[in-house]
Design an enzyme around this catalytic site. Structure first.
Site, short mmCIF file in Angstrom:
data_model
loop_
_atom_site.label_atom_id
_atom_site.label_comp_id
_atom_site.label_asym_id
_atom_site.label_seq_id
_atom_site.Cartn_x
_atom_site.Cartn_y
_atom_site.Cartn_z
N ARG A 267 -3.05 12.12 9.16
CA ARG A 267 -2.03 11.65 8.30
C ARG A 267 -0.83 12.44 7.30
O ARG A 267 0.19 12.51 7.10
CB ARG A 267 -2.75 10.25 7.21
CG ARG A 267 -1.32 9.65 6.41
CD ARG A 267 -2.36 8.74 5.65
NE ARG A 267 -3.28 8.33 5.96
CZ ARG A 267 -2.90 6.24 6.18
NH1 ARG A 267 -2.42 6.05 6.01
NH2 ARG A 267 -4.21 6.09 6.76
N TYR B 167 0.35 6.66 11.91
CA TYR B 167 1.09 5.09 12.58
C TYR B 167 1.67 4.46 12.73
O TYR B 167 1.48 3.01 12.18
CB TYR B 167 -0.35 4.98 11.00
CG TYR B 167 -1.63 5.73 11.33
CD1 TYR B 167 -2.87 5.60 12.11
CD2 TYR B 167 -2.09 6.59 10.34
CE1 TYR B 167 -3.31 7.05 12.66
CE2 TYR B 167 -3.26 7.23 10.09
CZ TYR B 167 -4.14 7.61 11.20
OH TYR B 167 -4.85 7.98 11.19
N TYR C 19 -1.66 -3.82 6.19
CA TYR C 19 -2.69 -2.35 5.04
C TYR C 19 -2.27 -3.14 3.50
O TYR C 19 -2.25 -2.51 2.67
CB TYR C 19 -2.67 -1.30 4.66
CG TYR C 19 -3.38 -1.41 6.63
CD1 TYR C 19 -4.09 -0.87 7.47
CD2 TYR C 19 -2.51 -0.51 7.33
CE1 TYR C 19 -5.22 -0.73 7.83
CE2 TYR C 19 -2.94 -0.30 8.73
CZ TYR C 19 -4.32 -0.23 9.08
OH TYR C 19 -4.32 0.30 10.52
N CYS D 55 9.52 -12.90 14.15
CA CYS D 55 10.28 -14.43 14.04
C CYS D 55 8.13 -15.02 14.05
O CYS D 55 7.61 -15.61 14.08
CB CYS D 55 9.31 -14.74 15.69
SG CYS D 55 10.12 -16.46 15.80
N GLU D 56 8.34 -14.14 12.76
CA GLU D 56 7.01 -14.41 11.67
C GLU D 56 7.32 -14.29 10.51
O GLU D 56 7.99 -12.72 10.34
CB GLU D 56 5.95 -14.43 12.22
CG GLU D 56 5.58 -12.70 11.49
CD GLU D 56 3.26 -12.47 12.28
OE1 GLU D 56 3.33 -12.67 13.89
OE2 GLU D 56 3.15 -12.68 11.92
N GLU E 273 -10.25 17.19 10.59
CA GLU E 273 -8.99 16.26 11.37
C GLU E 273 -8.16 15.83 10.80
O GLU E 273 -8.01 14.61 10.91
CB GLU E 273 -10.27 15.49 12.02
CG GLU E 273 -10.96 16.07 12.69
CD GLU E 273 -12.46 14.78 13.16
OE1 GLU E 273 -12.52 14.03 12.88
OE2 GLU E 273 -12.46 14.98 14.43
N PRO E 274 -7.67 16.38 10.29
CA PRO E 274 -6.32 15.13 10.04
C PRO E 274 -5.64 14.97 11.12
O PRO E 274 -4.83 15.33 11.24
CB PRO E 274 -5.49 16.70 8.54
CG PRO E 274 -5.09 17.66 8.94
CD PRO E 274 -7.33 17.67 10.33
N1 LLP Z 1 -11.35 11.32 11.76
C1 LLP Z 1 -11.97 10.18 12.20
C2 LLP Z 1 -12.94 10.75 12.83
C3 LLP Z 1 -10.70 9.16 12.41
O1 LLP Z 1 -11.15 7.68 12.20
C4 LLP Z 1 -9.65 9.47 11.51
C5 LLP Z 1 -8.48 8.27 11.46
C6 LLP Z 1 -9.29 10.94 11.51
C7 LLP Z 1 -9.60 11.50 11.51
C8 LLP Z 1 -7.77 10.94 11.02
O2 LLP Z 1 -8.06 10.36 9.37
P1 LLP Z 1 -5.97 10.99 8.68
O3 LLP Z 1 -6.19 12.13 8.57
O4 LLP Z 1 -5.30 9.83 10.01
O5 LLP Z 1 -6.32 9.80 7.75
N2 LLP Z 1 -4.42 2.80 10.57
C9 LLP Z 1 -4.63 3.56 9.49
C10 LLP Z 1 -5.08 4.56 9.73
C11 LLP Z 1 -6.87 4.40 10.81
C12 LLP Z 1 -7.07 5.95 10.11
C13 LLP Z 1 -8.58 6.12 11.67
N3 LLP Z 1 -9.22 7.24 11.48
C14 LLP Z 1 -3.76 3.13 9.10
O6 LLP Z 1 -2.52 3.47 9.71
O7 LLP Z 1 -3.89 4.01 7.50
#
Ligand code: LLP
Length: 443
Positions: A293, A390, A334, A361-362, A290-291
């Site tokens: 990002r 994201y 983050y 405003c912060e 499940e990519p």
């Molecule tokens: N599968 C599941 C169950 C997940 O919880 C996530 C991400 C993904 C796949 C996808 O992960 P990725 O390949 O995108 O790393 N908002 C945060 C990232 C939160 C990720 C949450 N879950 C950020 O901006 O870094």
């Protein structure tokens, strides 16, 4: 700034993406503006699909739509042969509205509501990733009422702590997600799921974190899951046919990030799966991943217009842009780091170190601390790279800022895939109770 994908500097000294001059894009569509390099998104999709194909294992690559969920992106995911991971009725609705095939949709989440389960069952989605016992029994009951049988994976927490920011590690035992492997709840879940008449248990899901640069965590997760699969098979007589390893593949935001090429992540994972399953004499499962990002992250660039700046002699120069934590909350949330350049003066030498402030405003609304740019002034266009994941999906209307438009660029053409919000949109859902309405003044 590192130039990702089709980004280049054109003869006018402007940043160009997908054959489009970003200064013209900023003029035409306004700023802030999310620009997505469509060719790079498609290339990343292909890298995953091709690498899995090469492994010879049956697979599904599900794009984690939480990273960037708009209808046009769902179209790309479908066209590139991906499945889709959704985590809410909103993401599911977006996918269905985009005509994404429901049987390739996987539904995630630790607190799916009965309404969401119903909606997904009615749509005929491919699989639910069940997170907890309450959901397990609720899904079975609702499916029963609808006289349906639905496929499920069980989300397990394998106890793998990927080296990443605390907020985005989800594989460790102390997590709000999933059935714990160590304390026996995962085994209990398999036992219960395999008895429920309206569920077809396919296997397990695990996700060990995000922005991961090494393959060791994934390999460890495979080892833990195979160990679990073997004991479940021996004790409960249940054989898994699917192993979903989640997402989390890292990308390059700045030069300190050292991701592996997609093919290397995939090769390491698939060879570990082959090895481990053979070692235990277990039939090879389908591998799902499940990519999020790594599909859209480096394809995104945000364009801003520089407005004011404030030079504090001997301290710092703040350069303010017309967006900020509303369109990119990641630095504030983050401490995420980004690279930037002046899109309209992309060929000029960097002369000064400045910090990029947002307009909220912060004080915490800072996009980049201490980055090198040519001497920037009002009206320059700032491009921040790697904002495809994201950013839009986590954008807010804080301070009642309008969410930017999103354009896809490819081969010299730009298509708006999300329109900029209007001032009218901001008050569209507001209701002023009758008793508070302004009294119209008599003449
Ligand atoms: N599968 C599941 C169950 C997940 O919880 C996530 C991400 C993904 C796949 C996808 O992960 P990725 O390949 O995108 O790393 N908002 C945060 C990232 C939160 C990720 C949450 N879950 C950020 O901006 O870094």
């Amino acid at each position: 700034m590192y130039l990702h994908g089709t980004s280049t500097i054109n003869s006018k000294g402007h940043l160009e993406i997908g054959g489009c001059d970003t200064v013209e894009l900023a003029e035409q569509y306004g700023t802030p503006l999310y620009v997505m390099d469509e060719a790079l998104i498609r290339q990343r999709c292909k890298e995953f699909v091709d690498a899995f194909r090469k492994s010879g294992l049956p697979f599904q690559v599900a794009y984690a739509s939480k990273a960037f969920c708009v209808m046009a992106m769902c179209r790309i995911a479908e066209e590139e042969g991906m499945s889709l991971d959704v985590v809410s009725d909103g993401e599911l609705y977006t996918a269905l509205q985009a005509g994404f095939p429901p049987e390739r949709i996987h539904f995630h989440g630790n607190n799916k509501t009965p309404q969401e389960l119903e909606m997904a069952l009615d749509a005929g989605i491919g699989c639910f990733v069940v997170d907890n016992f309450i959901e397990l029994h609720m899904l079975n009951a609702i499916a029963g009422e609808k006289r349906k049988k639905t496929k499920v994976l069980l989300r397990i927490t394998p106890g793998v702590d990927a080296h990443t920011h605390e907020y985005i590690s989800t594989g460790q035992t102390d997590s709000k997600f999933g059935f714990d492997l160590a304390n026996g709840s995962a085994k209990q879940a398999v036992s219960e799921a395999s008895e429920l008449p309206h569920l077809e248990l396919l296997g397990t899901h695990s996700h060990i974190g995000s922005q991961i640069f090494e393959v060791g965590g994934f390999q460890l997760a495979v080892e833990k899951v195979i160990g679990f699969a073997v004991s479940v098979r021996a004790e409960l007589g249940v054989t898994f046919s699917v192993l979903n390893l989640g997402g989390g593949f890292g990308i390059r935001y700045t030069e300190s990030d050292t991701p592996l090429p997609v093919a290397e992540y995939v090769a390491a994972i698939t060879s570990t799966v082959r090895e481990q399953f053979a070692k235990h004499g277990y039939p090879l499962p389908e591998i799902w991943t499940e990519p999020g990002r790594s599909i859209v992250g480096d394809a995104g660039t945000t364009l801003y217009t520089i407005g004011t700046y404030k030079d504090i002699p001997g301290v710092r120069k703040y350069v303010a842009v017309d967006g900020g934590m509303t369109d990119n909350p990641r630095p504030a949330l983050y401490q995420a780091q980004y690279e930037a350049m002046l899109a309209n003066r992309a060929a000029e030498p960097e002369e000064e170190v400045v910090s990029i402030a947002g307009k909220c405003c912060e004080s915490g609304d800072m996009l980049i601390w201490d980055t090198k740019l040519p001497k920037a002034s009002t009206g320059d266009v700032l491009a921040v790279a790697c904002t495809g994941a994201y950013n839009y999906s986590m954008a807010s209307n804080y301070n009642r800022l309008r969410r930017p438009a999103v354009v896809f660029v490819k081969d010299g053409a730009a298509d708006v895939v999300v329109e900029r919000e209007t001032l009218g949109d901001l008050v569209h859902k507001d209701v002023v109770p009758e008793r508070m309405k302004p009294v119209s003044k008599a003449r």
